[in-house]
Design an enzyme around this catalytic site. Structure first.
Site, short mmCIF file in Angstrom:
data_model
loop_
_atom_site.label_atom_id
_atom_site.label_comp_id
_atom_site.label_asym_id
_atom_site.label_seq_id
_atom_site.Cartn_x
_atom_site.Cartn_y
_atom_site.Cartn_z
N ASP A 1 3.69 -4.76 1.03
CA ASP A 1 2.89 -3.55 1.31
C ASP A 1 1.40 -3.79 0.37
O ASP A 1 0.55 -2.84 0.25
CB ASP A 1 3.45 -2.49 0.56
CG ASP A 1 4.43 -2.07 1.18
OD1 ASP A 1 4.60 -1.62 2.47
OD2 ASP A 1 5.52 -1.61 0.68
N ASP B 1 7.40 -0.64 8.94
CA ASP B 1 6.05 -0.13 8.24
C ASP B 1 5.08 -1.41 8.00
O ASP B 1 4.06 -1.07 8.08
CB ASP B 1 6.47 0.17 6.60
CG ASP B 1 7.94 0.86 6.46
OD1 ASP B 1 8.78 0.70 7.41
OD2 ASP B 1 8.35 1.50 5.53
N1 GLY Z 1 6.57 1.97 3.56
C1 GLY Z 1 7.46 2.66 2.70
C2 GLY Z 1 7.91 3.88 3.18
O1 GLY Z 1 7.35 4.51 4.11
O2 GLY Z 1 8.40 4.74 2.54
#
Ligand code: GLY
Length: 376
Positions: A89, A150
């Site tokens: 992330d 994601d």
């Molecule tokens: N990327 C983590 C979520 O969307 O919860």
């Protein structure tokens, strides 16, 4: 309420939050209208920085700029210390903070910080399995060969790093990862897996699964939304038609499975009924993704109409029924976001990424401001 009034009210809330949050970062809330504040330990800190940069870009309030610039030092320190960055992330964290500052102000330190972050993200590229590992250390028995949808929103940091440095390694890794995501996460009926496992040594496909969804084969609505937006951004960078097609397919499925008020429940396979939590953040992300898709469709393209209608229906519903509309007792913009329903974390309240994408969608609609995923 029209888009510009909604923006003004969101910025009012942001101004009130400056003194409430000080140098901490809002994460999620738990039904009391107050954000839980964190200190650079999570994946979400960039969204607050992004809200500050968006608010400043639109309204030019110096107090908001000052807070955004102040937060920049903490992102610089985090990457320098390599603190809490053992995950993919990094793209969310640094696109909306250091990269945003570079895009808006051409600040050389911010550019260097964002490039440093891209290098940390590249360390998650696994040559043997040809993917960017989402979670955990290299060789991790559970997560070593795992991708998650994601991650498509972390790739824009790599596209940008390739442009800035002229070094194709960032874009090459991102392209292989995006293509693998398209082949294995998008299913034949245009729904999606949240995650997919590959053999760590050989790269052979093993199976789809979920982390935050209802069950392994279900369609987690936020994952579907990450896919809509992530593939649209992959199309912007690579101009390869299969990425646009993937984004459109996911968007069609998303829209076709919405309830009457046009705002998604947390998983398309959870009971679509009164009492099931929504995920307003999924609808805000999907709206941004569809607005990005629209940027690439020429006038007269037959897909423009259904995409445009869907964005306006979802955004009108979010503004009229989910937005806190400047209420001074509320710290967030969008009610009824869900972080992890199965995990019992903020199943029905503010989530900071929902607020970020809500504001980005409003600014795309009203002012042509597209966030900080790419250079303009
Ligand atoms: N990327 C983590 C979520 O969307 O919860």
């Amino acid at each position: 309420m029209n888009w510009s009034s909604a923006i003004e009210q969101a910025i009012e809330t942001t101004k009130a939050n400056l003194s409430r949050f000080k140098d901490k970062f809002p994460h999620v809330s738990n039904g009391d209208g107050k954000y839980r504040l964190v200190d650079h330990t999570d994946w979400t800190e960039g969204f607050w920085a992004g809200i500050l940069w968006l608010s400043y870009e639109y309204g030019k309030d110096p107090a908001i700029r000052e807070a955004a610039v102040r937060s920049a030092a903490s992102f610089q320190k985090r990457v320098a210390q390599h603190s809490h960055l053992e995950h993919h992330d990094i793209g969310f964290l640094y696109s909306l903070s250091a990269k945003a500052q570079w895009i808006l102000e051409k600040d050389e330190t911010a550019k260097a910080v964002a490039l440093q972050a891209a290098n940390v993200l590249m360390k998650r590229w696994r040559e043997s399995s040809q993917l960017i590992q989402a979670w955990g250390p290299k060789g991790d028995p559970d997560n070593g060969g795992r991708i998650i949808i994601d991650c498509l929103m972390n790739l824009p940091l790599l596209y940008w790093a390739a442009e800035q440095t002229g070094d194709r390694k960032y874009a090459d890794a991102a392209r292989i990862h995006a293509e693998k995501s398209r082949r294995f996460l998008v299913r034949g009926d245009d729904s999606s897996y949240h995650t997919f496992y590959f053999d760590q040594e050989t790269g052979d496909a093993v199976r789809g699964g979920t982390h935050q969804g209802f069950r392994d084969g279900s369609t987690w609505t936020r994952g579907q939304a990450w896919g809509i937006y992530g593939f649209a951004l992959a199309y912007r960078y690579f101009k390869e038609p299969q990425f646009m097609e993937a984004s459109k397919r996911l968007a069609r499925y998303f829209i076709a499975h919405l309830p009457e008020d046009h705002v998604a429940y947390w998983d398309f396979d959870a009971p679509q009924a009164e009492g099931t939590p929504r995920d307003s953040s999924a609808s805000a992300i999907a709206a941004c993704g569809m607005l990005e898709l629209l940027e690439h469709l020429p006038d007269g393209d037959p897909d423009r109409e259904w995409l445009d209608t869907a964005v306006r229906q979802s955004m009108s519903s979010l503004v009229d029924r989910y937005f806190t509309a400047g209420d001074a007792s509320e710290e967030g913009f969008l009610r009824h976001g869900s972080y992890s329903v199965r995990g019992g974390i903020s199943p029905d309240d503010f989530v900071i990424w929902g607020d970020y994408f809500f504001l980005e969608a409003l600014l795309r609609l009203e002012a042509g401001i597209p966030g900080y995923w790419y250079e303009r």
